[in-house]
Write a protein that holds these residues in place. Structure first.
Motif, PDB file in Angstrom:
ATOM      1  N   TYR A  60       0.841  -1.189   0.000  1.00 27.48           N
ATOM      2  CA  TYR A  60       0.000   0.000   0.000  1.00 27.48           C
ATOM      3  C   TYR A  60       0.875   1.237   0.000  1.00 27.48           C
ATOM      4  CZ  TYR A  60      -3.841   3.120   1.198  1.00 27.48           C
ATOM      5  OH  TYR A  60      -4.790   4.124   1.183  1.00 27.48           O
ATOM      6  N   ASP A  61       0.560   2.176  -0.876  1.00 20.45           N
ATOM      7  CA  ASP A  61       1.248   3.456  -0.935  1.00 20.45           C
ATOM      8  C   ASP A  61       0.298   4.500  -0.357  1.00 20.45           C
ATOM      9  OD1 ASP A  61       2.277   5.973  -1.650  1.00 20.45           O
ATOM     10  OD2 ASP A  61       3.206   5.172  -3.464  1.00 20.45           O
ATOM     11  N   ALA A  62       0.575   4.918   0.887  1.00 22.86           N
ATOM     12  CA  ALA A  62      -0.314   5.854   1.583  1.00 22.86           C
ATOM     13  C   ALA A  62      -0.313   7.239   0.941  1.00 22.86           C
ATOM     14  CB  ALA A  62       0.091   5.955   3.048  1.00 22.86           C
ATOM     15  N   ASP A  63       0.787   7.617   0.289  1.00 16.65           N
ATOM     16  CA  ASP A  63       0.845   8.927  -0.370  1.00 16.65           C
ATOM     17  C   ASP A  63      -0.123   9.002  -1.545  1.00 16.65           C
ATOM     18  OD1 ASP A  63       2.827   9.739   1.394  1.00 16.65           O
ATOM     19  OD2 ASP A  63       4.454   9.196   0.019  1.00 16.65           O
ATOM     20  N   GLU A  64      -0.335   7.877  -2.208  1.00 12.70           N
ATOM     21  CA  GLU A  64      -1.178   7.850  -3.407  1.00 12.70           C
ATOM     22  C   GLU A  64      -2.472   7.063  -3.232  1.00 12.70           C
ATOM     23  OE1 GLU A  64       1.047   6.674  -6.848  1.00 12.70           O
ATOM     24  OE2 GLU A  64       2.743   7.959  -6.334  1.00 12.70           O
ATOM     25  N   ASN A  65      -2.665   6.446  -2.053  1.00 18.39           N
ATOM     26  CA  ASN A  65      -3.836   5.593  -1.793  1.00 18.39           C
ATOM     27  C   ASN A  65      -3.961   4.480  -2.830  1.00 18.39           C
ATOM     28  OD1 ASN A  65      -4.529   7.084   0.465  1.00 18.39           O
ATOM     29  ND2 ASN A  65      -5.839   8.453  -0.689  1.00 18.39           N
ATOM     30  N   ILE A  76       1.080  -8.474 -11.331  1.00 19.47           N
ATOM     31  CA  ILE A  76       1.045  -7.424 -10.323  1.00 19.47           C
ATOM     32  C   ILE A  76       0.061  -6.361 -10.803  1.00 19.47           C
ATOM     33  CG2 ILE A  76       2.350  -5.624  -9.125  1.00 19.47           C
ATOM     34  CD1 ILE A  76       4.845  -7.353  -9.480  1.00 19.47           C
ATOM     35  N   TYR A  77      -0.866  -5.996  -9.914  1.00 17.73           N
ATOM     36  CA  TYR A  77      -1.902  -5.026 -10.238  1.00 17.73           C
ATOM     37  C   TYR A  77      -1.917  -3.921  -9.201  1.00 17.73           C
ATOM     38  CZ  TYR A  77      -3.732  -8.507 -13.460  1.00 17.73           C
ATOM     39  OH  TYR A  77      -3.875  -9.404 -14.478  1.00 17.73           O
ATOM     40  N   ARG A  78      -2.238  -2.695  -9.657  1.00 24.29           N
ATOM     41  CA  ARG A  78      -2.378  -1.543  -8.761  1.00 24.29           C
ATOM     42  C   ARG A  78      -3.818  -1.052  -8.830  1.00 24.29           C
ATOM     43  NH1 ARG A  78       3.073   1.424 -10.285  1.00 24.29           N
ATOM     44  NH2 ARG A  78       4.455   0.132  -9.055  1.00 24.29           N
ATOM     45  N   TYR A  79      -4.396  -0.863  -7.651  1.00 20.03           N
ATOM     46  CA  TYR A  79      -5.777  -0.417  -7.513  1.00 20.03           C
ATOM     47  C   TYR A  79      -5.777   0.992  -6.933  1.00 20.03           C
ATOM     48  CZ  TYR A  79      -6.876  -5.246  -8.446  1.00 20.03           C
ATOM     49  OH  TYR A  79      -6.973  -6.471  -9.042  1.00 20.03           O
ATOM     50  N   ALA A  80      -6.500   1.908  -7.585  1.00 22.40           N
ATOM     51  CA  ALA A  80      -6.493   3.324  -7.221  1.00 22.40           C
ATOM     52  C   ALA A  80      -7.559   3.676  -6.188  1.00 22.40           C
ATOM     53  CB  ALA A  80      -6.706   4.171  -8.475  1.00 22.40           C
ATOM     54  N   ASP A  81      -7.275   4.712  -5.415  1.00 23.05           N
ATOM     55  CA  ASP A  81      -8.207   5.296  -4.445  1.00 23.05           C
ATOM     56  C   ASP A  81      -8.741   4.295  -3.430  1.00 23.05           C
ATOM     57  OD1 ASP A  81      -7.972   7.836  -5.679  1.00 23.05           O
ATOM     58  OD2 ASP A  81      -9.406   7.217  -7.211  1.00 23.05           O
ATOM     59  N   VAL A  82      -7.850   3.464  -2.924  1.00 22.48           N
ATOM     60  CA  VAL A  82      -8.217   2.450  -1.936  1.00 22.48           C
ATOM     61  C   VAL A  82      -7.925   2.997  -0.534  1.00 22.48           C
ATOM     62  CG1 VAL A  82      -7.749   0.114  -1.108  1.00 22.48           C
ATOM     63  CG2 VAL A  82      -7.695   0.602  -3.563  1.00 22.48           C
ATOM     64  N   PRO A  83      -8.907   2.966   0.368  1.00 22.98           N
ATOM     65  CA  PRO A  83      -8.657   3.437   1.733  1.00 22.98           C
ATOM     66  C   PRO A  83      -7.642   2.544   2.455  1.00 22.98           C
ATOM     67  CG  PRO A  83     -11.016   3.122   1.342  1.00 22.98           C
ATOM     68  CD  PRO A  83     -10.291   2.552   0.167  1.00 22.98           C
ATOM     69  N   ARG A  84      -6.877   3.144   3.332  1.00 22.52           N
ATOM     70  CA  ARG A  84      -5.888   2.382   4.107  1.00 22.52           C
ATOM     71  C   ARG A  84      -6.559   1.266   4.902  1.00 22.52           C
ATOM     72  NH1 ARG A  84      -0.718   2.574   5.158  1.00 22.52           N
ATOM     73  NH2 ARG A  84       0.058   1.587   7.039  1.00 22.52           N
ATOM     74  N   SER A  85      -7.780   1.506   5.367  1.00 19.58           N
ATOM     75  CA  SER A  85      -8.496   0.488   6.143  1.00 19.58           C
ATOM     76  C   SER A  85      -8.736  -0.781   5.319  1.00 19.58           C
ATOM     77  CB  SER A  85      -9.828   1.036   6.663  1.00 19.58           C
ATOM     78  OG  SER A  85     -10.643   1.460   5.595  1.00 19.58           O
ATOM     79  N   THR A  86      -8.968  -0.628   4.028  1.00 25.11           N
ATOM     80  CA  THR A  86      -9.154  -1.789   3.152  1.00 25.11           C
ATOM     81  C   THR A  86      -7.856  -2.580   3.068  1.00 25.11           C
ATOM     82  OG1 THR A  86     -10.868  -0.674   1.881  1.00 25.11           O
ATOM     83  CG2 THR A  86      -9.756  -2.525   0.810  1.00 25.11           C
TER      84      THR A  86
END
Length: 114
Positions: A60-65, A76-86
């Motif tokens: 998880y990249d907290a700077d970019e969510n 490898i996949y990147r998912y955008a706008d994911v809350p840190r809680s998820t």
């Protein structure tokens, strides 16, 4: 992991070798970059290995969510706008595969890294 330069460039790698004047970055035994120490801002771990039959690691990249998932298949996949809680729930889930299918898949925009 990723090397982040002072200019904000992000270079994905799975191995880092320190040299005399900078770091050599490689991925799957291929050289993918070199960053002189004066241009290197930091090196960040991007994923944590998990014990799952379908998921190899989660990051998880907290700077970019951004949630990053490496599957056992090698994708490898990147998912955008994911809350840190998820991310935290996913990481601690009893079954990462089930959590992915119930809470991530189809819920967020994504792109394949490799």
């Amino acid at each position: 992991m990723k090397a982040i330069t002072v200019e904000g460039d992000r270079i994905e790698c799975d191995q880092l070798e320190e040299g005399r004047h900078g770091v050599l970055l490689s991925h799957a035994d291929r050289l993918v970059g070199y960053v002189p120490y004066e241009r290197l801002a930091r090196v960040a771990e991007t994923r944590t290995p998990v014990a799952s039959s379908s998921v190899r690691s989660i990051g998880y990249d907290a700077d970019e969510n951004v949630l990053e998932i490496e599957f056992q298949s090698g994708g490898i996949y990147r998912y955008a706008d994911v809350p840190r809680s998820t991310y935290e729930e996913f990481l601690s889930a009893r079954s990462q595969g089930s959590y992915f299918h119930e809470n991530v898949r189809g819920q967020y925009d994504y792109h394949r890294v490799r």
